[in-house]
Design a protein around this motif. Structure first.
Motif, PDB file in Angstrom:
ATOM      1  N   UNK A  83      13.144   1.938  -8.363  1.00  0.00           N
ATOM      2  CA  UNK A  83      12.879   3.026  -9.312  1.00  0.00           C
ATOM      3  C   UNK A  83      11.793   2.617 -10.302  1.00  0.00           C
ATOM      4  N   UNK A  84      11.853   1.381 -10.782  1.00  0.00           N
ATOM      5  CA  UNK A  84      10.820   0.899 -11.707  1.00  0.00           C
ATOM      6  C   UNK A  84       9.435   0.909 -11.051  1.00  0.00           C
ATOM      7  N   UNK A  85       9.376   0.423  -9.807  1.00  0.00           N
ATOM      8  CA  UNK A  85       8.093   0.423  -9.089  1.00  0.00           C
ATOM      9  C   UNK A  85       7.534   1.827  -8.977  1.00  0.00           C
ATOM     10  N   UNK A  86       8.395   2.759  -8.648  1.00  0.00           N
ATOM     11  CA  UNK A  86       7.968   4.155  -8.501  1.00  0.00           C
ATOM     12  C   UNK A  86       7.480   4.717  -9.835  1.00  0.00           C
ATOM     13  N   UNK A  87       8.223   4.456 -10.896  1.00  0.00           N
ATOM     14  CA  UNK A  87       7.803   4.921 -12.215  1.00  0.00           C
ATOM     15  C   UNK A  87       6.426   4.375 -12.581  1.00  0.00           C
ATOM     16  N   UNK A 128      14.491  12.132   3.516  1.00  0.00           N
ATOM     17  CA  UNK A 128      14.036  12.798   2.300  1.00  0.00           C
ATOM     18  C   UNK A 128      13.329  11.814   1.376  1.00  0.00           C
ATOM     19  N   UNK A 129      13.757  10.555   1.391  1.00  0.00           N
ATOM     20  CA  UNK A 129      13.070   9.514   0.625  1.00  0.00           C
ATOM     21  C   UNK A 129      13.253   9.593  -0.875  1.00  0.00           C
ATOM     22  N   UNK A 130      14.336  10.195  -1.348  1.00  0.00           N
ATOM     23  CA  UNK A 130      14.559  10.294  -2.797  1.00  0.00           C
ATOM     24  C   UNK A 130      14.608   8.894  -3.404  1.00  0.00           C
ATOM     25  N   UNK A 131      13.759   8.638  -4.368  1.00  0.00           N
ATOM     26  CA  UNK A 131      13.613   7.298  -4.912  1.00  0.00           C
ATOM     27  C   UNK A 131      14.878   6.839  -5.619  1.00  0.00           C
ATOM     28  N   UNK A 132      15.658   7.756  -6.150  1.00  0.00           N
ATOM     29  CA  UNK A 132      16.847   7.429  -6.933  1.00  0.00           C
ATOM     30  C   UNK A 132      18.123   7.348  -6.094  1.00  0.00           C
ATOM     31  N   UNK A 133      18.051   7.544  -4.783  1.00  0.00           N
ATOM     32  CA  UNK A 133      19.246   7.722  -3.959  1.00  0.00           C
ATOM     33  C   UNK A 133      20.203   6.540  -4.044  1.00  0.00           C
ATOM     34  N   UNK A 134      21.452   6.827  -4.433  1.00  0.00           N
ATOM     35  CA  UNK A 134      22.446   5.765  -4.585  1.00  0.00           C
ATOM     36  C   UNK A 134      22.902   5.185  -3.254  1.00  0.00           C
ATOM     37  N   UNK A 135      22.529   5.812  -2.130  1.00  0.00           N
ATOM     38  CA  UNK A 135      22.920   5.299  -0.821  1.00  0.00           C
ATOM     39  C   UNK A 135      21.980   4.210  -0.315  1.00  0.00           C
ATOM     40  N   UNK A 136      20.850   4.021  -0.962  1.00  0.00           N
ATOM     41  CA  UNK A 136      19.865   3.045  -0.479  1.00  0.00           C
ATOM     42  C   UNK A 136      20.446   1.643  -0.259  1.00  0.00           C
ATOM     43  N   UNK A 137      21.222   1.087  -1.214  1.00  0.00           N
ATOM     44  CA  UNK A 137      21.706  -0.286  -1.029  1.00  0.00           C
ATOM     45  C   UNK A 137      22.534  -0.496   0.234  1.00  0.00           C
ATOM     46  N   UNK A 138      23.127   0.565   0.778  1.00  0.00           N
ATOM     47  CA  UNK A 138      23.959   0.420   1.978  1.00  0.00           C
ATOM     48  C   UNK A 138      23.142   0.002   3.194  1.00  0.00           C
ATOM     49  N   UNK A 139      21.829   0.217   3.166  1.00  0.00           N
ATOM     50  CA  UNK A 139      21.005  -0.163   4.316  1.00  0.00           C
ATOM     51  C   UNK A 139      20.948  -1.685   4.485  1.00  0.00           C
ATOM     52  N   UNK A 140      21.236  -2.402   3.416  1.00  0.00           N
ATOM     53  CA  UNK A 140      21.259  -3.866   3.508  1.00  0.00           C
ATOM     54  C   UNK A 140      22.358  -4.336   4.449  1.00  0.00           C
ATOM     55  N   UNK A 199      10.222  14.300   0.962  1.00  0.00           N
ATOM     56  CA  UNK A 199      10.409  15.109   2.161  1.00  0.00           C
ATOM     57  C   UNK A 199      11.582  16.078   2.042  1.00  0.00           C
ATOM     58  N   UNK A 200      12.022  16.330   0.827  1.00  0.00           N
ATOM     59  CA  UNK A 200      13.075  17.312   0.600  1.00  0.00           C
ATOM     60  C   UNK A 200      12.448  18.692   0.391  1.00  0.00           C
ATOM     61  N   UNK A 201      13.272  19.729   0.449  1.00  0.00           N
ATOM     62  CA  UNK A 201      12.779  21.091   0.268  1.00  0.00           C
ATOM     63  C   UNK A 201      12.221  21.284  -1.142  1.00  0.00           C
ATOM     64  N   UNK A 220       0.853  -1.189   0.000  1.00  0.00           N
ATOM     65  CA  UNK A 220       0.000   0.000   0.000  1.00  0.00           C
ATOM     66  C   UNK A 220       0.882   1.229   0.000  1.00  0.00           C
ATOM     67  N   UNK A 221       0.518   2.242  -0.792  1.00  0.00           N
ATOM     68  CA  UNK A 221       1.318   3.449  -0.859  1.00  0.00           C
ATOM     69  C   UNK A 221       1.403   4.113   0.511  1.00  0.00           C
ATOM     70  N   UNK A 222       2.612   4.546   0.866  1.00  0.00           N
ATOM     71  CA  UNK A 222       2.847   5.166   2.162  1.00  0.00           C
ATOM     72  C   UNK A 222       2.951   6.671   1.980  1.00  0.00           C
ATOM     73  N   UNK A 223       2.169   7.397   2.735  1.00  0.00           N
ATOM     74  CA  UNK A 223       2.140   8.857   2.607  1.00  0.00           C
ATOM     75  C   UNK A 223       3.502   9.457   2.943  1.00  0.00           C
ATOM     76  N   UNK A 224       3.994  10.333   2.061  1.00  0.00           N
ATOM     77  CA  UNK A 224       5.227  11.053   2.316  1.00  0.00           C
ATOM     78  C   UNK A 224       6.482  10.221   2.185  1.00  0.00           C
ATOM     79  N   UNK A 225       6.402   9.052   1.567  1.00  0.00           N
ATOM     80  CA  UNK A 225       7.573   8.193   1.387  1.00  0.00           C
ATOM     81  C   UNK A 225       7.813   7.965  -0.102  1.00  0.00           C
ATOM     82  N   UNK A 226       9.068   7.724  -0.457  1.00  0.00           N
ATOM     83  CA  UNK A 226       9.420   7.562  -1.855  1.00  0.00           C
ATOM     84  C   UNK A 226       9.267   6.144  -2.356  1.00  0.00           C
ATOM     85  N   UNK A 227       9.811   5.167  -1.626  1.00  0.00           N
ATOM     86  CA  UNK A 227       9.761   3.774  -2.069  1.00  0.00           C
ATOM     87  C   UNK A 227       8.339   3.234  -2.014  1.00  0.00           C
TER      88      UNK A 227
END
Length: 359
Positions: A273-277, A78-90, A206-208, A6-13
């Protein structure tokens, strides 16, 4: 396989797939019980203090312009969908999806650790970059003030640094930045990905807002702080048509330099990114991914040094040619000069003997 959530309000993924290092995989799916017109769910942000032993990290990448960096936070709200830092959370046993933007780690001892490192007799100053991984001015910084404390230490040591953000919160620290810029100790990069508020809110929930970032450029440069605008990422078929407009607005606001990075989709980011698109921009999804593959040798991503930031082929070459032309047209050709490492001094501590022969 695309997971459903379900889509989450104010989140990118749009999903929260299990991290790639986990032995058990959890997958959400549509069981048919969610109403089509249901309000988007909310997801609270969780903060965890991280115990770090050092605060300055180092890299030897030929694609970035710094070897020393400080990141006060892991994950980014900020939840930027394209953020290259995301994989580090694994690496934390968490998902690069929703976990990345809702389960954050902060370094409460950052300033103390930095002061200890800078005070070591063998330390040799080189400029430090703040925010090379996640944004140092994400929303929680307003309360935690970790980035502010780090800059205060650098100020006392006369230590040069650069910083990148897409947040107007940086203006809170304008007093420190202006003072250090006058000593040639700092420079700032502001990321402006789009001037379209709707697209920006979709990509970076959630970015400016774009106008707030342009205003931040105006106020920083007005206070004497050198600013470079970053058009990053440049996404073919989605925001690439705005490149010239973004650079023009930034130049009008006082920016003196510019840079760009082509969209990067390493590891889990390609699926996110595909899911978001497909959910936010279904009319453009196939075209965008086709253009992305055209500039990545037929793949979603190519991690080769020298190619990953710019892409290749006709799409990558055209993107680069347009950027260089706009950069020249709007006078954004100033290269960052060397910051002053010779001002560096370890400040005296209470009880230290005064050096009668010092400066």
């Amino acid at each position: 396989m695309t997971t459903f959530t379900q889509q989450i309000r104010g989140r990118g993924a749009r999903s929260n797939a299990t991290g790639r290092y986990e032995s058990q995989v959890r997958e959400a799916f549509d069981d048919g019980w969610t109403a089509e017109d249901a309000e988007p769910a909310q997801l609270a942000t969780e903060l965890t203090a991280e115990t770090a032993k050092v605060i300055i990290t180092r890299n030897d990448s030929p694609d970035v312009g710094f070897s020393a960096s400080i990141n006060p936070y892991r994950g980014c709200e900020h939840g930027c969908i394209y953020c290259y830092a995301r994989p580090a959370h694994a690496y934390m046993g968490l998902s690069p999806g929703l976990d990345f933007e809702s389960k954050l780690f902060f370094k409460p001892e950052a300033a103390r650790l930095l002061e200890a490192e800078l005070s070591k007799p063998r330390y040799r100053p080189e400029f430090i970059h703040i925010g090379g991984n996640t944004d140092p001015y994400q929303p929680q910084e307003r309360r935690l003030r970790i980035t502010r404390q780090v800059i205060e230490v650098l100020d006392r040591f006369n230590h040069p640094f650069s910083i990148i953000t897409k947040s107007a919160l940086i203006l809170r620290d304008l007093d420190l930045l202006a003072s250090m810029a006058a000593r040639n100790l700092t420079r700032v990069a502001i990321s402006v990905t789009s001037l379209d508020r709707r697209l920006s809110r979709s990509m970076e929930p959630r970015a400016a807002a774009p106008d707030k970032r342009i205003e931040a450029i105006r106020r920083l440069t007005g206070a004497g702080v050198p600013v470079t605008v970053m058009f990053a990422p440049c996404i073919p078929g989605l925001n690439d048509h705005e490149m010239e407009a973004v650079l023009e607005r930034a130049a009008e606001a006082g920016a003196s330099g510019a840079g760009y990075v082509a969209l990067r989709l390493p590891l889990e980011i390609k699926d996110l990114f595909r899911e978001w698109l497909e959910t936010d921009h279904p009319d453009r999804a196939r075209k965008v991914m086709s253009l992305v593959r055209q500039m990545r040798g037929g793949k979603d991503y190519d991690a080769q040094w020298g190619k990953r930031m710019r892409g290749e082929g006709p799409i990558g070459e055209l993107m680069n040619a347009r950027f260089k032309a706009a950069q020249k047209r709007y006078g954004l050709t100033q290269r960052w000069g060397e910051l002053d490492v010779f001002r560096f001094r370890v400040p005296p501590k209470a009880g230290d003997q005064i050096d009668l022969f010092g400066a």
